[in-house]
Design a protein around this motif. Structure first.
Motif, mmCIF file in Angstrom:
data_model
loop_
_atom_site.group_PDB
_atom_site.id
_atom_site.type_symbol
_atom_site.label_atom_id
_atom_site.label_comp_id
_atom_site.label_asym_id
_atom_site.label_seq_id
_atom_site.Cartn_x
_atom_site.Cartn_y
_atom_site.Cartn_z
ATOM 1 N N ARG A 120 0.448 -1.109 -0.167
ATOM 2 C CA ARG A 120 -0.072 0.015 -0.089
ATOM 3 C C ARG A 120 1.143 0.815 0.011
ATOM 4 N NH1 ARG A 120 -5.191 1.902 1.234
ATOM 5 N NH2 ARG A 120 -5.137 2.559 2.760
ATOM 6 N N SER A 205 1.964 7.290 7.267
ATOM 7 C CA SER A 205 1.932 5.702 7.377
ATOM 8 C C SER A 205 1.079 4.971 8.319
ATOM 9 C CB SER A 205 3.300 4.875 6.929
ATOM 10 O OG SER A 205 4.218 5.270 8.533
ATOM 11 N N LYS A 206 1.494 5.651 9.118
ATOM 12 C CA LYS A 206 0.796 4.920 10.880
ATOM 13 C C LYS A 206 -0.749 5.649 10.709
ATOM 14 C CE LYS A 206 3.930 5.454 14.334
ATOM 15 N NZ LYS A 206 4.238 5.987 15.337
ATOM 16 N N GLU A 207 -1.339 6.910 9.853
ATOM 17 C CA GLU A 207 -2.261 8.012 9.477
ATOM 18 C C GLU A 207 -2.915 6.417 8.268
ATOM 19 O OE1 GLU A 207 -2.499 11.305 9.313
ATOM 20 O OE2 GLU A 207 -2.175 12.154 11.650
ATOM 21 N N ARG A 209 -2.149 3.739 6.841
ATOM 22 C CA ARG A 209 -1.682 2.738 7.333
ATOM 23 C C ARG A 209 -1.389 2.159 6.169
ATOM 24 N NH1 ARG A 209 -7.343 -0.108 8.681
ATOM 25 N NH2 ARG A 209 -7.824 -0.137 6.829
ATOM 26 N N CYS A 210 -0.385 2.517 5.943
ATOM 27 C CA CYS A 210 0.922 2.663 4.318
ATOM 28 C C CYS A 210 1.917 1.839 4.676
ATOM 29 C CB CYS A 210 0.404 3.689 3.375
ATOM 30 S SG CYS A 210 -0.309 4.880 3.031
ATOM 31 N N ASP A 211 2.472 0.780 3.650
ATOM 32 C CA ASP A 211 3.762 0.778 3.894
ATOM 33 C C ASP A 211 4.958 1.217 3.182
ATOM 34 O OD1 ASP A 211 2.445 -2.136 4.345
ATOM 35 O OD2 ASP A 211 1.441 -2.207 2.039
ATOM 36 N N LYS A 231 8.130 0.260 7.587
ATOM 37 C CA LYS A 231 7.734 0.545 6.255
ATOM 38 C C LYS A 231 8.661 1.375 6.158
ATOM 39 C CE LYS A 231 3.155 0.943 9.004
ATOM 40 N NZ LYS A 231 2.067 1.537 9.525
ATOM 41 N N SER A 273 2.445 -4.688 6.174
ATOM 42 C CA SER A 273 1.394 -4.811 6.716
ATOM 43 C C SER A 273 0.522 -4.452 5.970
ATOM 44 C CB SER A 273 1.837 -3.312 7.556
ATOM 45 O OG SER A 273 2.263 -2.542 6.179
ATOM 46 N N SER A 274 0.618 -3.822 4.814
ATOM 47 C CA SER A 274 -0.727 -3.544 3.487
ATOM 48 C C SER A 274 -1.840 -5.135 3.782
ATOM 49 C CB SER A 274 -0.622 -3.293 2.729
ATOM 50 O OG SER A 274 0.544 -4.692 1.822
ATOM 51 N N TYR A 277 -3.912 -4.580 6.398
ATOM 52 C CA TYR A 277 -5.493 -4.088 6.730
ATOM 53 C C TYR A 277 -6.599 -4.586 5.034
ATOM 54 C CZ TYR A 277 -1.855 -1.046 8.208
ATOM 55 O OH TYR A 277 -1.182 -0.558 9.247
ATOM 56 N N ARG A 278 -6.723 -5.546 4.998
ATOM 57 C CA ARG A 278 -7.010 -5.620 3.686
ATOM 58 C C ARG A 278 -8.608 -6.246 4.109
ATOM 59 N NH1 ARG A 278 -3.417 -8.516 -1.207
ATOM 60 N NH2 ARG A 278 -2.675 -6.588 -1.433
#
Length: 278
Positions: A120, A205-207, A209-211, A231, A273-274, A277-278
């Motif tokens: 992501r 990246s936290k807000e 939720r990105c890699d 990340k 992490s991505s 989140y799916r």
């Protein structure tokens, strides 16, 4: 059966074509031909040129060939997304999504996030994180442009930058033995401020939720772990002093310079992490 090799997704930023020296345009066209032959998609994260142009001419006649070459990428099979930066702020408000070409302006409410080979990825020019370029400045510039009808965008932004950075300057230091002294313009912001974008990437990246978080703006190419190393902050650099670009391929992110044979840096794609989140 042998699996077909996946093509890279390419990211560049900060061309600033008004500042190009002789030969750089031809080099960039060679790069675009390479993109057409090898890439899957391309993103340009702002500041292709300056409004108004530095050389005093209108943008279209002066840079007709460059704009045409870029705009023709979708016709040659390469979808193109352009994110408006602070030096071409006059394009703000023009949203396009047609025929494989997308142009957009990212702000706090509209973000560009893409799934790229399992990761992501958040992409933006990055000027909102510059202490000199807070959002209210851009609102004021829009207001002045609408009232006066004049292209005050770049003049106003550069005025703020130049005045404030007078007070940011440090005494000139001699380069260490054996080390080349950095030339003006090699990095778009003072080096001691570069951590601002690392911290911003960690927060984003936290807000979001990105890699991986990709910025331009600073002209400082690099790939840096953030948030405990899980990340990445990626900066695509520029095409004034450097000739850098980023490639996303399955399992890997590469920072490359068109003038160099080998990648400047390669790291594994952070995809764990991505998937969560799916």
């Amino acid at each position: 059966m042998r699996r077909k090799k996946e093509k890279p997704v390419v990211v560049i930023s900060d061309l600033h074509v008004d500042r190009w020296e002789n030969g750089r345009k031809e080099m960039f066209f060679e790069f675009l031909d390479h993109v057409v032959k090898t890439a899957k998609e391309m993103y340009v994260l702002g500041d292709i040129f300056d409004f108004p142009p530095l050389k005093g001419e209108t943008v279209w006649p002066g840079h007709r060939e460059i704009i045409t070459r870029l705009r023709s990428l979708p016709e040659r099979g390469i979808p193109l997304t352009y994110v408006i930066g602070n030096h071409d702020l006059s394009l703000r408000g023009i949203e396009l999504d047609e025929g494989g070409f997308t142009m957009t302006y990212c702000d706090r409410k509209r973000c560009l996030v893409r799934e790229i080979y399992g990761a992501r990825v958040f992409m933006d020019h990055g000027h909102f994180h510059d202490p000199l370029f807070k959002e209210h400045i851009y609102d004021a510039i829009d207001f002045l442009r609408n009232v006066t009808g004049e292209p005050v965008d770049r003049r106003a932004v550069d005025f703020f930058r130049d005045v404030v950075r007078i007070f940011q300057r440090e005494p000139k230091r001699k380069a260490a033995p054996g080390r080349k002294e950095r030339t003006p313009g090699e990095v778009g912001v003072p080096e001691r401020f570069l951590k601002i974008w690392e911290d911003a990437a960690e927060q984003v990246s936290k807000e979001m939720r990105c890699d991986a978080v990709v910025f331009g703006h600073t002209h400082a190419p690099g790939i840096t772990p953030v948030a405990g190393g899980g990340k990445l902050y990626v900066n695509s650099g520029d095409w004034t002093t450097h000739a850098t670009y980023v490639e996303f391929t399955p399992g890997k992110i590469s920072l490359r310079d068109w003038t160099a044979a080998a990648p400047l840096k390669e790291v594994p794609m952070p995809v764990k992490s991505s998937r969560a989140y799916r």
